[in-house]
Structure formats: C-alpha cells, structure tokens
Design a protein around this motif. Sequence first.
Motif, mmCIF file in Angstrom:
data_model
loop_
_atom_site.group_PDB
_atom_site.id
_atom_site.type_symbol
_atom_site.label_atom_id
_atom_site.label_comp_id
_atom_site.label_asym_id
_atom_site.label_seq_id
_atom_site.Cartn_x
_atom_site.Cartn_y
_atom_site.Cartn_z
ATOM 1 N N GLU A 229 0.841 -1.207 0.000
ATOM 2 C CA GLU A 229 0.000 0.000 0.000
ATOM 3 C C GLU A 229 0.871 1.250 0.000
ATOM 4 O OE1 GLU A 229 -3.540 0.090 2.583
ATOM 5 O OE2 GLU A 229 -2.958 -1.930 3.214
ATOM 6 N N LEU A 230 1.973 1.213 0.741
ATOM 7 C CA LEU A 230 2.904 2.347 0.749
ATOM 8 C C LEU A 230 3.507 2.560 -0.630
ATOM 9 C CD1 LEU A 230 4.968 2.070 4.061
ATOM 10 C CD2 LEU A 230 3.236 3.767 3.484
ATOM 11 N N VAL A 231 3.922 1.464 -1.262
ATOM 12 C CA VAL A 231 4.534 1.561 -2.586
ATOM 13 C C VAL A 231 3.564 2.193 -3.576
ATOM 14 C CG1 VAL A 231 5.440 0.223 -4.531
ATOM 15 C CG2 VAL A 231 6.129 -0.347 -2.193
ATOM 16 N N ALA A 232 2.278 1.878 -3.439
ATOM 17 C CA ALA A 232 1.271 2.463 -4.331
ATOM 18 C C ALA A 232 1.154 3.974 -4.140
ATOM 19 C CB ALA A 232 -0.082 1.793 -4.096
ATOM 20 N N LEU A 233 1.557 4.479 -2.980
ATOM 21 C CA LEU A 233 1.504 5.923 -2.697
ATOM 22 C C LEU A 233 2.822 6.628 -3.001
ATOM 23 C CD1 LEU A 233 -0.301 5.749 0.784
ATOM 24 C CD2 LEU A 233 -1.339 6.461 -1.379
ATOM 25 N N ALA A 234 3.839 5.862 -3.405
ATOM 26 C CA ALA A 234 5.177 6.422 -3.559
ATOM 27 C C ALA A 234 5.253 7.392 -4.734
ATOM 28 C CB ALA A 234 6.193 5.296 -3.748
ATOM 29 N N VAL A 235 6.085 8.411 -4.543
ATOM 30 C CA VAL A 235 6.342 9.412 -5.577
ATOM 31 C C VAL A 235 7.846 9.601 -5.681
ATOM 32 C CG1 VAL A 235 4.149 10.621 -5.245
ATOM 33 C CG2 VAL A 235 6.152 11.297 -3.909
ATOM 34 N N PRO A 236 8.346 10.020 -6.865
ATOM 35 C CA PRO A 236 9.792 10.241 -7.003
ATOM 36 C C PRO A 236 10.215 11.569 -6.390
ATOM 37 C CG PRO A 236 8.697 10.676 -9.084
ATOM 38 C CD PRO A 236 7.631 10.169 -8.149
ATOM 39 N N GLU A 237 11.359 11.550 -5.718
ATOM 40 C CA GLU A 237 11.964 12.764 -5.175
ATOM 41 C C GLU A 237 13.481 12.636 -5.308
ATOM 42 O OE1 GLU A 237 10.557 15.451 -4.165
ATOM 43 O OE2 GLU A 237 8.465 14.859 -3.840
ATOM 44 N N LEU B 216 12.157 6.645 -4.857
ATOM 45 C CA LEU B 216 10.722 6.587 -4.615
ATOM 46 C C LEU B 216 10.485 6.554 -3.112
ATOM 47 C CD1 LEU B 216 9.471 4.002 -7.278
ATOM 48 C CD2 LEU B 216 9.094 6.480 -7.266
ATOM 49 N N GLY B 217 9.492 7.299 -2.670
ATOM 50 C CA GLY B 217 9.186 7.317 -1.247
ATOM 51 C C GLY B 217 7.821 7.905 -0.997
ATOM 52 N N VAL B 218 7.492 8.043 0.256
ATOM 53 C CA VAL B 218 6.175 8.554 0.642
ATOM 54 C C VAL B 218 6.338 9.777 1.533
ATOM 55 C CG1 VAL B 218 4.941 6.356 0.429
ATOM 56 C CG2 VAL B 218 6.097 6.915 2.580
ATOM 57 N N TRP B 219 5.379 10.675 1.436
ATOM 58 C CA TRP B 219 5.306 11.846 2.298
ATOM 59 C C TRP B 219 4.321 11.590 3.433
ATOM 60 C CZ3 TRP B 219 8.243 16.190 2.205
ATOM 61 C CH2 TRP B 219 8.997 16.450 1.053
ATOM 62 N N SER B 220 4.671 12.052 4.617
ATOM 63 C CA SER B 220 3.761 12.009 5.750
ATOM 64 C C SER B 220 4.148 13.111 6.722
ATOM 65 C CB SER B 220 3.810 10.655 6.465
ATOM 66 O OG SER B 220 2.915 10.637 7.574
ATOM 67 N N SER B 221 3.206 13.961 7.046
ATOM 68 C CA SER B 221 3.429 15.033 8.034
ATOM 69 C C SER B 221 4.649 15.876 7.680
ATOM 70 C CB SER B 221 3.573 14.442 9.438
ATOM 71 O OG SER B 221 2.450 13.653 9.761
ATOM 72 N N ASP B 222 4.761 16.272 6.416
ATOM 73 C CA ASP B 222 5.849 17.123 5.932
ATOM 74 C C ASP B 222 7.214 16.459 5.960
ATOM 75 O OD1 ASP B 222 4.148 19.190 5.293
ATOM 76 O OD2 ASP B 222 4.439 20.256 7.189
ATOM 77 N N SER B 223 7.280 15.146 6.119
ATOM 78 C CA SER B 223 8.539 14.412 6.059
ATOM 79 C C SER B 223 8.480 13.409 4.912
ATOM 80 C CB SER B 223 8.813 13.678 7.380
ATOM 81 O OG SER B 223 9.037 14.597 8.433
ATOM 82 N N PHE B 224 9.628 13.240 4.233
ATOM 83 C CA PHE B 224 9.711 12.298 3.120
ATOM 84 C C PHE B 224 10.519 11.082 3.552
ATOM 85 C CE2 PHE B 224 11.826 10.668 -0.740
ATOM 86 C CZ PHE B 224 10.701 10.389 -1.516
ATOM 87 N N PHE B 225 9.988 9.882 3.255
ATOM 88 C CA PHE B 225 10.638 8.645 3.660
ATOM 89 C C PHE B 225 10.917 7.793 2.425
ATOM 90 C CE2 PHE B 225 7.770 9.939 7.131
ATOM 91 C CZ PHE B 225 8.726 10.208 8.103
ATOM 92 N N PRO B 226 12.188 7.665 2.036
ATOM 93 C CA PRO B 226 12.539 6.856 0.858
ATOM 94 C C PRO B 226 12.191 5.379 1.062
ATOM 95 C CG PRO B 226 14.345 8.317 1.495
ATOM 96 C CD PRO B 226 13.370 8.329 2.622
ATOM 97 N N LEU B 227 11.701 4.756 0.003
ATOM 98 C CA LEU B 227 11.405 3.323 0.021
ATOM 99 C C LEU B 227 12.375 2.539 -0.847
ATOM 100 C CD1 LEU B 227 7.490 3.382 -0.229
ATOM 101 C CD2 LEU B 227 8.905 3.306 1.837
ATOM 102 N N GLY B 228 12.961 3.183 -1.852
ATOM 103 C CA GLY B 228 13.888 2.480 -2.727
ATOM 104 C C GLY B 228 14.258 3.335 -3.920
ATOM 105 N N GLN B 229 15.176 2.847 -4.739
ATOM 106 C CA GLN B 229 15.590 3.555 -5.932
ATOM 107 C C GLN B 229 14.451 3.609 -6.942
ATOM 108 O OE1 GLN B 229 18.509 5.113 -6.263
ATOM 109 N NE2 GLN B 229 19.147 4.428 -4.227
ATOM 110 N N ALA B 230 14.407 4.683 -7.698
ATOM 111 C CA ALA B 230 13.325 4.867 -8.667
ATOM 112 C C ALA B 230 13.364 3.813 -9.751
ATOM 113 C CB ALA B 230 13.390 6.258 -9.281
ATOM 114 N N ASP B 231 14.556 3.316 -10.095
ATOM 115 C CA ASP B 231 14.672 2.327 -11.164
ATOM 116 C C ASP B 231 14.742 0.908 -10.626
ATOM 117 O OD1 ASP B 231 17.111 2.493 -9.953
ATOM 118 O OD2 ASP B 231 18.292 2.741 -11.791
ATOM 119 N N GLU B 232 14.455 0.741 -9.318
ATOM 120 C CA GLU B 232 14.542 -0.577 -8.689
ATOM 121 C C GLU B 232 13.310 -1.375 -9.030
ATOM 122 O OE1 GLU B 232 15.912 -2.300 -4.344
ATOM 123 O OE2 GLU B 232 14.834 -0.423 -4.470
ATOM 124 N N GLY B 233 13.458 -2.606 -9.224
ATOM 125 C CA GLY B 233 12.298 -3.429 -9.414
ATOM 126 C C GLY B 233 12.477 -4.500 -10.403
#
Length: 203
Positions: A170-178, A186-203
């Motif tokens: 579900e988090l990955v589905a919300l991920a945006v590139p930064e 790729l990562g997610v924003w929450s409460s004005d903080s960005f949390f990386p989940l992985g490389q944009a070209d990973e997969g």
Amino acid sequence: MAADRRVVERGEGEGDGDLPIPGLALTPPVRRPRREPIFCGDIAIRIARDGTWHYQGSPIRRKELVCLFASVLTREPDGSFWLVTPAERGRIEVEDAPFLAVELFVSHCRGRQVLSFRTNVDEVVEACREHPIRVARDIVTCLPTPYLAVRPGRGSLPIEARIERSVYYELVALAVPETVHGETVLGVWSSDSFFPLGQADEG
C-alpha cells in the motif's frame, strides 16, 4: 510485577478529612527516595518474528496480557529489550521487531498527506520526524524490509514495528519520485517528512 503507589504522609496540623484546617501550617509531604526496580535477569518471554509473544515456549493467547506487557517494553542502548515496571525489570528475547504494523490509514490535513499505522497491539502511530519509516534489506532474501519507529528507546535505537508486506505494498502504491542527495528515489510523504522506500529504477 507490583504497581507503584504514591504515598503522601499526613503532616502535623491536618484534620481527619481531605482538607487542611484553615489557618494552620502544614508540614510538607515527605518525598521518599525512588527505589530502583529489582533486576530479575532473563525472563522466559520471546517475541517471534511474526509478532507472537511466547512464555516458556507457549504462545500467549490473551491479547490484553500482551498489550499490558507491551506497555512496559523498553529498549536499551545495546539493542536489548526489557520489561520494566517501577518494581521489577527483566530482559526478554525479540527475534526481529517487537511489533507489527498491520494497517495503514491515509488522511490529509491542511493539504498535506498523513500516514498512520495500527500495530498488532492496537497502538496508532503517525509517521513523522519523530516516528520515521526506514527500509532495510533482509539478509536472507535481500527483499526490502520496512520498519516504523513506534516510540523511543533508552538510547539512540527506537522501539520499532515491522511493516507487514501487504501494508508495504500500500505504501509503494503511494510512492512518488523525489531527489535525495542527488539521486532519484521513490518514497512517501507524511506530516511534511519524506521517507525513501527504494531507488526509482529498482524493481
């Protein structure tokens, strides 16, 4: 484990009721020295990787008891986990993280996205600077293994919940590139903080 009770001694000049007698000086309450919890050594409690608590090898079935133990769980600077009450303290075994993040809630406040997680002991934690998301790599499968800081430990290591795989998707589905340190992730924003989940070209 015994519960702590605050003891206030009655000073001279107090009446028999709850209120002091008007016009009479009161003796200040006696502040007793804080007693250190009794060290109990290793307790036969183990938290398995799947979040199940065991006592002497048998699963603890009562969720209320698990939640009670979880409320007094601490983590020492060396990474060890302890159950600590005002009366007693003992070390327990934790295979991975003591909690699991089992449900994700997405909301928006003043135009910003807020991600909140429910743990397997029904704590709701909002991902933010004080409760960051981090992604490690499983040493066996090399798959990404995400964690959420639930509360601080006694040192620099927080007490974490491992984010379950379905919630991670579900988090990955919300991920945006930064761009972070010159790299696109790729990562997610929450409460004005960005949390990386992985490389944009990973997969």
